[in-house]
Design an enzyme around this catalytic site. Structure first.
Site, PDB file in Angstrom:
ATOM      1  N   SER A 164      -0.358  -5.008  10.674  1.00 33.70           N
ATOM      2  CA  SER A 164      -0.793  -5.300   9.310  1.00 33.70           C
ATOM      3  C   SER A 164      -0.904  -6.816   9.096  1.00 33.70           C
ATOM      4  O   SER A 164      -1.694  -7.481   9.755  1.00 33.70           O
ATOM      5  CB  SER A 164       0.152  -4.635   8.304  1.00 33.70           C
ATOM      6  OG  SER A 164      -0.387  -4.677   7.008  1.00 33.70           O
ATOM      7  N   ASP A 188      -3.765  -2.017  12.923  1.00 38.09           N
ATOM      8  CA  ASP A 188      -4.278  -1.877  11.568  1.00 38.09           C
ATOM      9  C   ASP A 188      -4.084  -3.169  10.764  1.00 38.09           C
ATOM     10  O   ASP A 188      -3.316  -3.209   9.795  1.00 38.09           O
ATOM     11  CB  ASP A 188      -3.639  -0.694  10.831  1.00 38.09           C
ATOM     12  CG  ASP A 188      -4.616  -0.089   9.820  1.00 38.09           C
ATOM     13  OD1 ASP A 188      -5.826  -0.047  10.111  1.00 38.09           O
ATOM     14  OD2 ASP A 188      -4.183   0.341   8.732  1.00 38.09           O
ATOM     15  N   HIS A 258      -1.690   4.083   7.662  1.00 34.11           N
ATOM     16  CA  HIS A 258      -1.530   2.681   8.057  1.00 34.11           C
ATOM     17  C   HIS A 258      -0.617   2.560   9.278  1.00 34.11           C
ATOM     18  O   HIS A 258      -0.901   1.814  10.222  1.00 34.11           O
ATOM     19  CB  HIS A 258      -0.965   1.915   6.864  1.00 34.11           C
ATOM     20  CG  HIS A 258      -1.086   0.424   6.949  1.00 34.11           C
ATOM     21  ND1 HIS A 258      -2.199  -0.229   7.427  1.00 34.11           N
ATOM     22  CD2 HIS A 258      -0.195  -0.567   6.579  1.00 34.11           C
ATOM     23  CE1 HIS A 258      -2.017  -1.548   7.358  1.00 34.11           C
ATOM     24  NE2 HIS A 258      -0.810  -1.773   6.855  1.00 34.11           N
TER      25      HIS A 258
END
Length: 480
Positions: A164, A188, A258
């Site tokens: 992330s 991601d 996610h």
């Protein structure tokens, strides 16, 4: 995307209350464990670098600037150094995947595994505040890498795995070395506040010698567009199988898609479960089987997701531009593997036939795995080979029976037959696996037909009658 993020914060605020845990000194250093009270108040940036090696696999040392003992005791310049950097932490709890990824990495190699713990800084209810600290985290990491370089490490040996916000942090570090570090894997990469930004403000394929990216939540918390030398889009990059579909499922609704990128990466560390992917322009083309011939892509065949993706590095970075998208589907639960097979048909009907194929494989013990090739109807034309992509949830060492059904998908109207000269079943990932064939048969519509699988090399019907490509086949001898 931002509304969904806000909903997630509201859920955590309303539904989770954690007691404050006092800080404690321990011989074995641990990831900072905060709680919702810290998230509400916000946290100033403080970084711990927790080092794990095979010599201290269950007891981390802390490589902070004041602690040279752990550096001298555990870090070794001859090993590859892997940095793992997490992202935004709205509740302050440690990432649930952290221990597993460390253990799995050390199970396959003797590395310096360094967990970048910036939980103090990432923990806040205000996502913008955490995102704003990314460049500062990168600056601090550069200071530590400079120290390693001075002690004999090489930039080639630096591998950064960022989750992330951690993906963009890794990119910022790479930029400070002009893209000379060995590799970055972005799991991601965060989308909010980064979507649409220029390369200097986000992860980019020029940030390392090789950059691979997994996109598992492009319609919400993740970044949509390609960022690396190869960008993997599991299940198209949006809804991941097994993840909740409604907010009634609680926090998993916001984080499951996610986080799936991390769990897929960890699955790649299990050598019995290689996640095979298919270079393609888009997910639709992959689903209808337009991107199934990986030998045209690279002599190595189809690239795999995760740790071993760098086997395709030389080919990928030599492209102009050096970017590739790859698509694949997964199962809904660990280890997420789906086993891909190519199903080749050469048919004899004078009139084209459009329809769908379902294929089942049965093991000698009676276990059955099924693949419904129902994305788009395939068109079968006389003497033309059609290759379909079959996806199974199980891989059998031996196949005792193959069952095939053809349907046009229509409810009314006449039933059709598909007249097959040759059907061939071959593994997409294992070129050494025996190829199975069946020759000269008819598939009545909506009727499941069973076969005993025959290794292709054990039958000379096709080559003696038709030649290697079927071009010599006497089609007039077959019914229309």
């Amino acid at each position: 995307m931002l509304p969904r993020l806000c909903l997630g914060l509201c859920f955590f605020l309303c539904c989770h209350i954690y007691p404050v845990k006092p800080d404690s000194e321990e011989t074995c250093h641990e990831f900072t464990d905060l709680d919702l009270h810290h998230a509400i108040a916000g946290t100033d940036l403080h970084i711990k670098l927790l080092i794990y090696t095979r010599n201290n696999i269950n007891c981390a040392g802390d490589l902070n600037k004041e602690n040279t003992t752990a550096f001298e005791k555990y870090w070794d310049a001859s090993r590859k150094t892997i940095f793992i950097t997490h992202g935004y932490r709205p509740t302050g709890s440690p990432p649930v995947w952290l221990d597993e990824i460390v253990q799995k990495l050390l199970s396959i190699g003797d590395f310096n595994v360094i967990v970048v713990d910036w939980n103090r800084g990432a923990t806040t209810l205000i996502y913008h505040n955490a995102a704003g600290k990314c460049r500062k985290v990168a600056d601090i990491l550069k200071d530590h890498i400079d120290k390693m370089l001075a002690k004999g490490a090489s930039l080639d040996s630096i591998y950064m795995i960022g989750v992330s916000l951690g993906a963009h942090i890794s990119g910022f570090v790479g930029k400070m070395y002009n893209g000379s570090i060995g590799r970055i894997t972005g799991l991601d990469p965060a989308g909010p506040l980064f979507n649409g930004k220029p390369p200097e403000d986000r992860l980019h394929y020029s940030d390392a010698q090789f950059v691979d990216v997994v996109h598992s939540d492009i319609d919400a918390l993740g970044y949509r567009e390609a960022l690396g030398n190869i960008d993997f889009y599991p299940n198209g990059g949006t809804d991941q199988p097994g993840c909740p579909k409604t907010i009634l499922s609680g926090s998993e609704y916001f984080k499951c898609d996610h986080q799936r990128s991390v769990f897929l990466y960890m699955a790649s560390l299990n050598e019995s479960c290689s996640v095979v992917t298919f270079p393609c322009e888009n997910y639709t083309d992959y689903r209808i089987g337009k991107c199934v011939d990986c030998q045209m892509f690279n002599p190595l065949g189809c690239p795999v997701l995760g740790f071993y993706a760098d086997k395709w590095k030389d080919y990928l970075v030599a492209k102009d531009p050096p970017v590739t998208k790859a698509f694949f589907d997964t199962a809904s639960a660990k280890p997420f593997c789906i086993f891909h097979y190519f199903l080749d048909f050469i048919t004899l009907n004078e009139e084209p036939r459009s329809g769908y194929i379902t294929i089942k494989l049965e093991s000698p013990s009676g276990n059955v795995t099924e693949s419904k090739l129902d994305q788009d109807a395939a068109t079968f034309e006389q003497n033309n080979e059609v290759t379909l992509l079959a996806k199974f949830h199980q891989e059998f060492e031996e196949i005792s029976k193959v069952s095939v059904k053809f349907t046009t998908g229509t409810v009314v109207g006449p039933k059709h037959k598909l007249r097959v000269l040759r059907m061939r079943l071959r593994s997409a990932f294992n070129p050494d696996r025996e190829i199975l064939c069946r020759y000269d048969f008819v598939l009545p519509e909506n009727v499941e037909v069973d076969f005993l699988p025959v290794p292709c090399q054990n039958s000379n019907f096709f080559t003696s009658c038709c030649g290697e490509d079927g071009g010599k086949c006497p089609v007039t001898q077959h019914p229309k």
